[in-house]
Design a protein around this motif. Structure first.
Motif, PDB file in Angstrom:
ATOM      1  N   GLY A  28      11.198 -52.839  -8.174  1.00 52.89           N
ATOM      2  CA  GLY A  28      10.448 -53.238  -7.269  1.00 52.89           C
ATOM      3  C   GLY A  28       9.800 -52.061  -6.407  1.00 52.89           C
ATOM      4  N   VAL A  29      10.269 -50.882  -6.642  1.00 52.36           N
ATOM      5  CA  VAL A  29       9.942 -49.526  -6.224  1.00 52.36           C
ATOM      6  C   VAL A  29       8.853 -49.082  -7.503  1.00 52.36           C
ATOM      7  N   ILE A  30       7.506 -48.828  -7.115  1.00 54.53           N
ATOM      8  CA  ILE A  30       6.439 -48.633  -8.094  1.00 54.53           C
ATOM      9  C   ILE A  30       6.421 -47.045  -8.255  1.00 54.53           C
ATOM     10  N   ASP A  31       6.448 -46.356  -6.978  1.00 48.49           N
ATOM     11  CA  ASP A  31       6.331 -44.802  -7.221  1.00 48.49           C
ATOM     12  C   ASP A  31       7.153 -44.214  -6.020  1.00 48.49           C
ATOM     13  N   VAL A  32       7.426 -43.103  -6.139  1.00 46.50           N
ATOM     14  CA  VAL A  32       8.058 -42.149  -5.088  1.00 46.50           C
ATOM     15  C   VAL A  32       7.460 -40.955  -5.133  1.00 46.50           C
ATOM     16  N   THR A  33       6.999 -40.404  -3.853  1.00 46.58           N
ATOM     17  CA  THR A  33       6.358 -39.115  -3.754  1.00 46.58           C
ATOM     18  C   THR A  33       6.959 -38.538  -2.616  1.00 46.58           C
ATOM     19  N   ASN A  34       7.230 -37.103  -2.991  1.00 49.50           N
ATOM     20  CA  ASN A  34       7.955 -36.291  -2.058  1.00 49.50           C
ATOM     21  C   ASN A  34       6.699 -35.584  -1.266  1.00 49.50           C
ATOM     22  N   GLY A  35       7.390 -35.363   0.272  1.00 53.72           N
ATOM     23  CA  GLY A  35       6.041 -34.954   1.002  1.00 53.72           C
ATOM     24  C   GLY A  35       6.613 -34.302   2.415  1.00 53.72           C
ATOM     25  N   TYR A  36       5.936 -34.300   3.440  1.00 52.27           N
ATOM     26  CA  TYR A  36       6.161 -33.793   4.762  1.00 52.27           C
ATOM     27  C   TYR A  36       5.817 -34.816   5.750  1.00 52.27           C
ATOM     28  N   ALA A  37       6.395 -34.979   6.659  1.00 54.17           N
ATOM     29  CA  ALA A  37       5.769 -35.975   7.817  1.00 54.17           C
ATOM     30  C   ALA A  37       6.714 -35.700   9.128  1.00 54.17           C
ATOM     31  N   GLY A  38       5.959 -36.093  10.325  1.00 57.81           N
ATOM     32  CA  GLY A  38       6.832 -36.024  11.497  1.00 57.81           C
ATOM     33  C   GLY A  38       6.691 -34.608  12.377  1.00 57.81           C
TER      34      GLY A  38
END
Length: 187
Positions: A28-38
């Protein structure tokens, strides 16, 4: 050609390499992308985020099919995959960039996140310190951070930190019940 509905969730639970490896296994998970937020610094780099001065957390953007897995189910996996009671750290990874954080896009997501915190508190002796904040901007991490576990399975960090998290999630009741592990991602 039929297009599947897609949604996105933004979660931080320590090192984004760990979160990415965990969620890539979930059907059900199509893609996972690492990043920065907050944080507040525009276009942050890994080096800047590591100083702890940008306000950003290492997070993953999870693109998923809500017909196969719900936002609430993703949060169940999230709370199982890391220690949400340690402020600004996961294991040996220390600093505000490793904090537990849920970045919501709608009030419905915020409500679900707060409900999940209450539900999961029963499993912990210390208070859950996971932040629940609105998503402002997601900054994609540098290319060398993407698919890290898959590309470096024999790296010592992958072997000693990520692999145990992956094994723990493989036995997660929700995934066992639904027979939901993506075998192609398991080394």
């Amino acid at each position: 050609m039929e297009t599947k509905e897609r949604a996105q969730a933004y979660l931080g639970g320590g090192c984004f390499w760990c979160m990415e490896a965990v969620f890539e296994m979930v059907p059900g998970v199509i893609d996972v992308t690492n990043g920065y937020a907050g944080g507040t610094t525009p276009q942050p780099t890994y080096q800047a985020v590591c100083t702890g001065k940008t306000g950003h957390a290492e997070v993953v953007r999870i693109t998923y099919d809500p017909e196969q897995i719900s936002y609430a189910e993703l949060l169940d996996i999230f709370f199982t995959s890391h220690d949400p009671t340690t402020e600004n750290r996961q294991g040996a990874d220390v600093g505000p960039q490793y904090r537990s954080i849920i970045l919501y896009q709608t009030e419905e997501e915020a409500t679900i996140a707060r409900q999940k915190i209450q539900e999961h508190q029963a499993y912990w002796h210390r208070p859950i310190v996971t932040e629940v904040v609105p998503l402002t901007t997601f900054w994609e991490a540098e290319e060398y951070h993407q698919d890290y576990y898959r590309n470096h399975p024999y790296n010592s960090y992958c072997q000693f930190v990520i692999s145990p998290k992956v094994e723990k999630i493989k036995s997660h009741a929700l995934l066992r019940q639904k027979d939901m592990i993506h075998q192609k991602h398991i080394q």
